[in-house]
Design a protein around this motif. Structure first.
Motif, PDB file in Angstrom:
ATOM      1  N   MET A 278     -10.993 -34.730  58.355  1.00 13.81           N
ATOM      2  CA  MET A 278      -9.946 -34.754  59.383  1.00 13.81           C
ATOM      3  C   MET A 278      -9.728 -33.360  59.970  1.00 13.81           C
ATOM      4  O   MET A 278      -9.220 -33.211  61.071  1.00 13.81           O
ATOM      5  CB  MET A 278      -8.655 -35.266  58.784  1.00 13.81           C
ATOM      6  N   LYS A 279     -10.170 -32.330  59.282  1.00 11.78           N
ATOM      7  CA  LYS A 279      -9.902 -30.974  59.734  1.00 11.78           C
ATOM      8  C   LYS A 279     -10.429 -30.716  61.137  1.00 11.78           C
ATOM      9  O   LYS A 279      -9.849 -29.955  61.905  1.00 11.78           O
ATOM     10  CB  LYS A 279     -10.520 -29.985  58.756  1.00 11.78           C
ATOM     11  N   HIS A 280     -11.547 -31.338  61.499  1.00  7.72           N
ATOM     12  CA  HIS A 280     -12.167 -31.072  62.788  1.00  7.72           C
ATOM     13  C   HIS A 280     -11.959 -32.210  63.774  1.00  7.72           C
ATOM     14  O   HIS A 280     -12.691 -32.345  64.739  1.00  7.72           O
ATOM     15  CB  HIS A 280     -13.665 -30.804  62.599  1.00  7.72           C
ATOM     16  N   LEU A 281     -10.972 -33.026  63.531  1.00  7.04           N
ATOM     17  CA  LEU A 281     -10.722 -34.177  64.395  1.00  7.04           C
ATOM     18  C   LEU A 281     -10.610 -33.789  65.859  1.00  7.04           C
ATOM     19  O   LEU A 281     -11.162 -34.449  66.729  1.00  7.04           O
ATOM     20  CB  LEU A 281      -9.423 -34.850  63.933  1.00  7.04           C
TER      21      LEU A 281
ATOM     22  N   GLN B  55      -3.939 -40.561  57.010  1.00  3.99           N
ATOM     23  CA  GLN B  55      -5.392 -40.543  56.903  1.00  3.99           C
ATOM     24  C   GLN B  55      -6.025 -40.600  58.296  1.00  3.99           C
ATOM     25  O   GLN B  55      -5.722 -41.474  59.100  1.00  3.99           O
ATOM     26  CB  GLN B  55      -5.871 -41.749  56.077  1.00  3.99           C
ATOM     27  N   ASP B  56      -6.861 -39.602  58.610  1.00  4.81           N
ATOM     28  CA  ASP B  56      -7.582 -39.535  59.892  1.00  4.81           C
ATOM     29  C   ASP B  56      -6.653 -39.397  61.100  1.00  4.81           C
ATOM     30  O   ASP B  56      -7.041 -39.728  62.222  1.00  4.81           O
ATOM     31  CB  ASP B  56      -8.479 -40.764  60.089  1.00  4.81           C
ATOM     32  N   THR B  57      -5.447 -38.908  60.889  1.00  4.14           N
ATOM     33  CA  THR B  57      -4.491 -38.751  61.992  1.00  4.14           C
ATOM     34  C   THR B  57      -3.899 -37.344  61.958  1.00  4.14           C
ATOM     35  O   THR B  57      -3.478 -36.858  60.911  1.00  4.14           O
ATOM     36  CB  THR B  57      -3.360 -39.785  61.892  1.00  4.14           C
TER      37      THR B  57
ATOM     38  N   VAL C  25       2.657 -31.386  72.944  1.00  2.11           N
ATOM     39  CA  VAL C  25       2.591 -31.977  71.610  1.00  2.11           C
ATOM     40  C   VAL C  25       1.857 -33.304  71.696  1.00  2.11           C
ATOM     41  O   VAL C  25       2.002 -34.040  72.681  1.00  2.11           O
ATOM     42  CB  VAL C  25       4.013 -32.165  71.012  1.00  2.11           C
ATOM     43  N   GLY C  26       1.035 -33.593  70.704  1.00  3.41           N
ATOM     44  CA  GLY C  26       0.250 -34.819  70.761  1.00  3.41           C
ATOM     45  C   GLY C  26      -0.219 -35.276  69.395  1.00  3.41           C
ATOM     46  O   GLY C  26       0.007 -34.619  68.369  1.00  3.41           O
ATOM     47  N   VAL C  27      -0.900 -36.414  69.402  1.00  7.67           N
ATOM     48  CA  VAL C  27      -1.444 -37.017  68.187  1.00  7.67           C
ATOM     49  C   VAL C  27      -2.902 -37.354  68.429  1.00  7.67           C
ATOM     50  O   VAL C  27      -3.261 -37.891  69.495  1.00  7.67           O
ATOM     51  CB  VAL C  27      -0.666 -38.288  67.792  1.00  7.67           C
ATOM     52  N   GLY C  28      -3.745 -37.034  67.469  1.00 11.64           N
ATOM     53  CA  GLY C  28      -5.157 -37.394  67.535  1.00 11.64           C
ATOM     54  C   GLY C  28      -5.544 -38.257  66.352  1.00 11.64           C
ATOM     55  O   GLY C  28      -4.964 -38.141  65.271  1.00 11.64           O
ATOM     56  N   ARG C  29      -6.521 -39.130  66.573  1.00  6.17           N
ATOM     57  CA  ARG C  29      -6.962 -40.005  65.491  1.00  6.17           C
ATOM     58  C   ARG C  29      -8.477 -40.146  65.515  1.00  6.17           C
ATOM     59  O   ARG C  29      -9.082 -40.302  66.587  1.00  6.17           O
ATOM     60  CB  ARG C  29      -6.324 -41.387  65.593  1.00  6.17           C
ATOM     61  N   ARG C  30      -9.079 -40.066  64.329  1.00  5.67           N
ATOM     62  CA  ARG C  30     -10.510 -40.302  64.179  1.00  5.67           C
ATOM     63  C   ARG C  30     -10.739 -41.769  63.832  1.00  5.67           C
ATOM     64  O   ARG C  30     -10.238 -42.269  62.830  1.00  5.67           O
ATOM     65  CB  ARG C  30     -11.082 -39.406  63.078  1.00  5.67           C
ATOM     66  N   PHE C  31     -11.455 -42.455  64.700  1.00  7.19           N
ATOM     67  CA  PHE C  31     -11.720 -43.881  64.505  1.00  7.19           C
ATOM     68  C   PHE C  31     -13.026 -44.126  63.751  1.00  7.19           C
ATOM     69  O   PHE C  31     -13.218 -45.200  63.186  1.00  7.19           O
ATOM     70  CB  PHE C  31     -11.757 -44.594  65.856  1.00  7.19           C
TER      71      PHE C  31
END
Length: 397
Positions: A1-4, A255-257, A303-309
């Motif tokens: 997740m560090k490089h999401l 997780q992944d977010t 400000v935002g949110v990222g997620r790895r699918f």
């Protein structure tokens, strides 16, 4: 997740600088320095503002201005490399500041017709990072920055059309060219990290830089030394770019977010552009220097949110905000006041290549361009916006 969001977060800045603080365009982003391993990237952004307004009637005819903010492109490049286990180094090219403003209409029949501002920039930043331990690091470097600009004041808001035979010529038809200037500055900062939860808080200070522009001023196409024999055909104008502070934050929230944020403060109140003839025409040069630019210091937030699918695909959404100035009166060279934005980004990894893209929609705040002393509103700009899109290609090696 560090490089999401290794490219995605920076992409959101590249993809939509329209409406940023003052003359900001790149946000002077240095977060590539925190990439793991050796990494390089190229970025491209296209910004399409829709900035329209009308002369105030009375006292002016009520002319409608279309497309005052011209479309422009942004380019960027960066290379980051590790040197042992504690040191890393990066070289970044960006275009930190810019302006592309042009008012249509006749200078003899509209308040601001023919008024124009163009500012181009380019900067190379070389900086290093030293990891004190797994949690703390410091970074610092030098910046070489290039700027050039041209400004035209035109329209009835600056007086009647220029007449060289008049005893006190107006500024309607004034033009100044600031030839290319280079200057040095520096960057210094520190960061705290918790790799186990993808947390990072980085604070970076960007110094002001002093530019000395060879300056040519004309009025109605007539060199100022012809109008005033006491002046030279060319002069030197000293301009300081704004010092700024960037705060970059991210942390895992599931997780992944990832939750991420950026805060930038730029001290534009110290940016004074006061060519000799312009300053003299205002008050005989007797008071403090009069400036072609009147930009307040301000802060922008995102400000935002990222997620790895999946291992290959991730996406993000963010909102941005810049507060309005002390009132709606602004310089005609920057006819907006604050903004809100919505940003969408996505990244896809293929082997060592990271492709990321994004779009931003910005609602630009209403404003009233002013001239004169005391300030007097000359036009009204409402319901404006900007659409931006960007693409970044990253490569790990």
């Amino acid at each position: 997740m560090k490089h999401l969001l290794s490219s995605g977060a920076a992409l959101l800045l590249t993809a939509g600088a329209a409406g940023a603080v003052g003359l900001d365009r790149s946000n002077q982003d240095i977060t590539v320095l925190f990439e793991d391993g050796n990494y390089a990237e190229l970025s491209f952004g296209r910004i399409v503002p829709d900035v329209t307004g009308s002369d105030l009637s009375p006292p002016f005819p009520g002319y409608d201005y279309d497309d005052v903010g011209e479309d422009y492109s942004q380019f960027g490049a960066a290379v980051k490399m590790d040197i042992g286990t504690q040191m890393s180094f990066a070289v970044i090219f960006d275009q930190p500041f810019g302006a592309d403003v042009l008012y249509g209409g006749s200078p003899a029949a509209t308040a601001l017709g023919g008024t124009e501002a163009r500012l181009d920039s380019g900067a190379i930043t070389a900086l290093g990072r030293f990891r004190i331990n797994d949690a703390f690091s410091v970074h610092a470097g030098v910046v070489r920055e290039r700027l050039d600009a041209e400004i035209t004041l035109s329209g009835l808001a600056y007086g009647t059309p220029f007449d060289p035979t008049a005893p006190a010529p107006t500024l309607n038809g004034y033009n100044v060219q600031l030839e290319e200037s280079d200057a040095w500055g520096y960057v210094v900062g520190a960061a705290y990290e918790r790799p186990d939860i993808a947390l990072r808080l980085a604070v970076t200070y960007h110094s002001s830089m002093e530019h000395e522009f060879e300056t040519t001023e004309t009025l109605g196409g007539v060199p100022v030394n012809v109008l005033n024999p006491a002046l030279s055909a060319t002069s030197t104008t000293t301009v300081n770019t704004p010092e700024a502070i960037n705060i970059d934050f991210q942390t895992g929230i599931a997780q992944d977010t990832l939750l991420f944020a950026n805060v930038r403060y730029a001290k534009y109140e110290d940016v004074i552009v006061s060519p000799v003839f312009f300053d003299t025409a205002q008050d005989g040069g007797l008071r403090d220097m009069d400036s072609l630019t009147e930009i307040e210091s301000n802060t922008s937030y995102s400000v935002g949110v990222g997620r790895r699918f999946s291992d290959a695909f991730s996406a993000s959404v963010a909102v941005g905000y810049e507060g309005e100035g002390s009132d709606d009166l602004v310089s005609p060279l920057s006819p907006t006041n604050g903004n809100y934005s919505l940003q969408l980004g996505a990244a896809y990894t293929v082997g060592d290549i990271v492709l990321s893209g994004g779009v931003r929609y910005t609602w630009l705040g209403d404003a009233m361009p002013e001239t004169g002393t005391p300030d007097e509103a000359r036009a009204e700009f409402t319901d404006n916006d900007a659409l931006s899109a960007g693409l970044t290609v990253g490569f790990r090696f």
